[in-house]
Motif scaffolding. Structure first.
Motif, PDB file in Angstrom:
ATOM      1  N   LYS A  60       0.821  -1.218   0.000  1.00  0.00           N
ATOM      2  CA  LYS A  60       0.000   0.000   0.000  1.00  0.00           C
ATOM      3  C   LYS A  60       0.854   1.266   0.000  1.00  0.00           C
ATOM      4  O   LYS A  60       0.652   2.164  -0.824  1.00  0.00           O
ATOM      5  CB  LYS A  60      -0.951  -0.016   1.194  1.00  0.00           C
ATOM      6  CG  LYS A  60      -2.018  -1.098   1.109  1.00  0.00           C
ATOM      7  CD  LYS A  60      -3.103  -0.907   2.149  1.00  0.00           C
ATOM      8  CE  LYS A  60      -2.564  -1.060   3.548  1.00  0.00           C
ATOM      9  NZ  LYS A  60      -3.663  -0.977   4.561  1.00  0.00           N
ATOM     10  N   ASP A  82      -4.597   5.302 -10.733  1.00  0.00           N
ATOM     11  CA  ASP A  82      -5.680   4.449 -10.254  1.00  0.00           C
ATOM     12  C   ASP A  82      -5.168   3.172  -9.603  1.00  0.00           C
ATOM     13  O   ASP A  82      -5.926   2.465  -8.929  1.00  0.00           O
ATOM     14  CB  ASP A  82      -6.615   4.069 -11.410  1.00  0.00           C
ATOM     15  CG  ASP A  82      -7.396   5.261 -11.932  1.00  0.00           C
ATOM     16  OD1 ASP A  82      -7.650   6.174 -11.126  1.00  0.00           O
ATOM     17  OD2 ASP A  82      -7.728   5.280 -13.134  1.00  0.00           O
ATOM     18  N   PRO A  90      -5.271   3.141  -5.258  1.00  0.00           N
ATOM     19  CA  PRO A  90      -6.510   2.743  -4.580  1.00  0.00           C
ATOM     20  C   PRO A  90      -6.941   1.322  -4.907  1.00  0.00           C
ATOM     21  O   PRO A  90      -7.557   0.649  -4.083  1.00  0.00           O
ATOM     22  CB  PRO A  90      -7.536   3.770  -5.083  1.00  0.00           C
ATOM     23  CG  PRO A  90      -6.954   4.361  -6.310  1.00  0.00           C
ATOM     24  CD  PRO A  90      -5.478   4.314  -6.128  1.00  0.00           C
ATOM     25  N   GLU A 106      -4.969  -0.930  -2.633  1.00  0.00           N
ATOM     26  CA  GLU A 106      -5.460  -0.850  -1.260  1.00  0.00           C
ATOM     27  C   GLU A 106      -6.683  -1.731  -1.065  1.00  0.00           C
ATOM     28  O   GLU A 106      -6.801  -2.436  -0.054  1.00  0.00           O
ATOM     29  CB  GLU A 106      -5.799   0.606  -0.912  1.00  0.00           C
ATOM     30  CG  GLU A 106      -6.126   0.819   0.540  1.00  0.00           C
ATOM     31  CD  GLU A 106      -6.144   2.275   0.933  1.00  0.00           C
ATOM     32  OE1 GLU A 106      -6.530   2.565   2.086  1.00  0.00           O
ATOM     33  OE2 GLU A 106      -5.791   3.126   0.110  1.00  0.00           O
ATOM     34  N   SER A 107      -7.587  -1.725  -2.025  1.00  0.00           N
ATOM     35  CA  SER A 107      -8.765  -2.590  -1.951  1.00  0.00           C
ATOM     36  C   SER A 107      -8.370  -4.057  -2.077  1.00  0.00           C
ATOM     37  O   SER A 107      -8.923  -4.923  -1.385  1.00  0.00           O
ATOM     38  CB  SER A 107      -9.762  -2.219  -3.057  1.00  0.00           C
ATOM     39  OG  SER A 107     -10.196  -0.884  -2.928  1.00  0.00           O
TER      40      SER A 107
END
Length: 282
Positions: A101, A188, A191, A194-195
């Protein structure tokens, strides 16, 4: 000026493996810089805090204790057996997740330094991995408490955790470099990662064990073997096993070794192709 400080190097000669490895080597030689920066990151994060970096250990310990007690009751597993499994898994996962992350934003967050400081691009990678290693070291205090409370046996097998942690750090370097460059070009990606990390937490045997599923037999046991397809499972096992007194099958080491080599090659290829563009993308 390129990120390794060689202002007279034309872009055409930047796309070589030689410059990629030179960046890694030059960054490593600037260890005094990234060691100091990584330590300052932690001091800045807990500035004016009474407990300081101890909050890292407290937060991890409380979370591991809560999850360990909860899932031990749900799965009807002895706390003595399950809590060390969850806690050490949670500690190792913190390092892995942090590299993924935070690594995706490593160059974006250091935009000012990259544009103004004539240092190797890898300095920022080593800085982040060093910071995550310091977090891991703080959390290892919890493991020491587990050893004392549950009398986890310390044998020669426990020493295997040392090369396992070394492999983890090496993987942290290539993960940070690879995702850092890609996420700098495609914003992009950060994120999305992170998901993905949040999803991987639940499909990796941290708060559950493959042994529990195997004991149920049938289709459930077959699903447990699907966990073998998750590379992070093997990374966890080579570190967690020795630390909680379990033998680690050799194939876990083989898979981690293969993933490490593949990851390093991918990171070097990305550096060869795009490292000189990072200062323009940030």
């Amino acid at each position: 000026m390129t990120s390794d400080g060689s202002a007279d190097t034309p872009p055409s000669t930047s796309k070589t493996f030689r410059t990629a490895f030179r960046d890694l080597g030059r960054g490593w030689s600037q260890s005094e810089l990234w060691l100091q920066l990584g330590w300052q990151d932690i001091k800045q994060r807990y500035r004016r805090s009474v407990l300081g970096p101890l909050w890292i250990t407290i937060a991890t310990g409380v979370m591991a204790l809560a999850l360990g007690l909860l899932y031990s009751m749900l799965f009807q597993i002895s706390v003595r057996e399950f809590l060390p499994h969850v806690t050490v898994g949670f500690i190792v996962w913190g390092f892995i997740a942090g590299c993924i992350k935070d690594g995706s934003n490593v160059f974006i967050e250091n935009e000012g330094l990259i544009k103004q400081l004539p240092s190797a691009l890898s300095v920022h990678v080593y800085r982040l991995v060093w910071r995550q290693l310091l977090f891991l070291a703080h959390n290892m205090v919890i493991w020491v408490l587990l050893v004392l409370i549950f009398r986890i046996p310390l044998t020669w097998n426990t020493l295997l955790a040392i090369p396992a942690l070394a492999l983890l750090v090496i993987n942290g370097v290539w993960v940070t470099m690879l995702f850092g460059v890609i996420a700098t070009r495609f914003r992009d990606v950060a994120p999305l990662l992170e998901s993905l990390v949040q999803l991987l937490f639940y499909v990796t045997p941290i708060v559950w064990t493959t042994q529990t599923l195997l004991e149920q037999g049938g289709e459930v046991a077959q699903r447990a073997r699907i966990a073998e397809l998750n590379p992070l499972y093997h990374y966890l096992e080579i570190v967690r096993g020795p630390l909680i007194g379990l033998e680690v099958p050799a194939y876990h080491w083989g898979i981690v070794g293969a993933c490490t080599i593949a990851g390093l090659l991918a990171a070097v290829l990305v550096m060869r192709q795009w490292r000189f563009r990072v200062p323009y993308w940030v």
